[in-house]
Enzyme design. Sequence first.
Site, PDB file in Angstrom:
ATOM      1  N   GLU A   1      -1.486 -19.309  25.583  1.00  0.00           N
ATOM      2  CA  GLU A   1      -2.077 -20.042  24.694  1.00  0.00           C
ATOM      3  C   GLU A   1      -1.934 -21.246  24.865  1.00  0.00           C
ATOM      4  O   GLU A   1      -3.002 -22.263  24.593  1.00  0.00           O
ATOM      5  CB  GLU A   1      -1.428 -19.621  23.415  1.00  0.00           C
ATOM      6  CG  GLU A   1      -1.635 -18.193  22.825  1.00  0.00           C
ATOM      7  CD  GLU A   1      -0.782 -17.788  21.693  1.00  0.00           C
ATOM      8  OE1 GLU A   1      -1.474 -18.074  20.260  1.00  0.00           O
ATOM      9  OE2 GLU A   1       0.414 -17.427  21.477  1.00  0.00           O
TER      10      GLU A   1
ATOM     11  N   GLU B   1       1.149 -10.019  22.370  1.00  0.00           N
ATOM     12  CA  GLU B   1       2.043 -10.058  21.019  1.00  0.00           C
ATOM     13  C   GLU B   1       1.855  -8.594  20.156  1.00  0.00           C
ATOM     14  O   GLU B   1       2.633  -8.173  19.461  1.00  0.00           O
ATOM     15  CB  GLU B   1       1.505 -11.145  20.210  1.00  0.00           C
ATOM     16  CG  GLU B   1       1.944 -12.529  20.620  1.00  0.00           C
ATOM     17  CD  GLU B   1       1.198 -13.047  21.658  1.00  0.00           C
ATOM     18  OE1 GLU B   1       1.198 -14.428  22.114  1.00  0.00           O
ATOM     19  OE2 GLU B   1       0.217 -12.444  22.411  1.00  0.00           O
TER      20      GLU B   1
END
Length: 259
Positions: free
Chosen positions: A113, A133
């Site tokens: 990210e 995730e």
Amino acid sequence: MSIVLTEDRGAVRHVVLNRPEKRNAFNDELVVGLRTVLEAAADDDAIHCVVLRGAGPMFSSGMDVNFLGALALDPGRLRTSRRPIIDTWNLLEEMPKPTIAQIHGGCIGGAMELALACDLRVMAADAVIGLVETRVGLVPDVGGSSRLPSVVGLGRAKEMILASKIVDGIEAERIGLVNRVAPADELDDTTTQLVSELLACAPRAVALAKRLLDTVAKPTLSASLELEVQAQELCARSDDFAEGTRAFAEKRQPEFTGK
């Protein structure tokens, strides 16, 4: 030694994550250190480009495992703990000079990210990258869900996020996730070549073009970042997240129920 190092190569500032003994996993200290260094780079008129890389065998393994543990114990702290991370990652996108993530070894979860917040990415062919995730019952919530579709397209973004798919540098370049790929021992030279192409262009024009492109590609970024945290708040209170963190600690496959 500082947890974030800097090295100036002419008009280029190299920012180095320096927690190699923890695979450059992000804890509060590393996030704060990175923010301080990025703010200084953004404000330095002598710097025309920023390269972000990691010390040791990998770029970064993402968020420190203690962050997940704390979130499992107290889901209510999600917003306050997430805010400084988002603000730091956003600096790479918002500063009026091009930013490049130089990726080797691995770039996982929150680290990917971070790389997505950079304007460009250069990656070693044998490195791996992915948002994992969903394997522990969470969603990418520090910009991954908001930025990835504009980089690789919605279909590939869904595949990577929904299936927690990890790809190597060759595949990452093929799908447009990274701009250039190189053998590991040529990674620095490949980054230098890209930097030289950027420095050959007028800094003010580059800054304005960067702002225009980001505005067109991600016009609702602030709204989607808020949707990310709302989704993560639901995940953090779920049985699946509790099971995911237990399974991670016990090094086994989780048994999700969808609750």
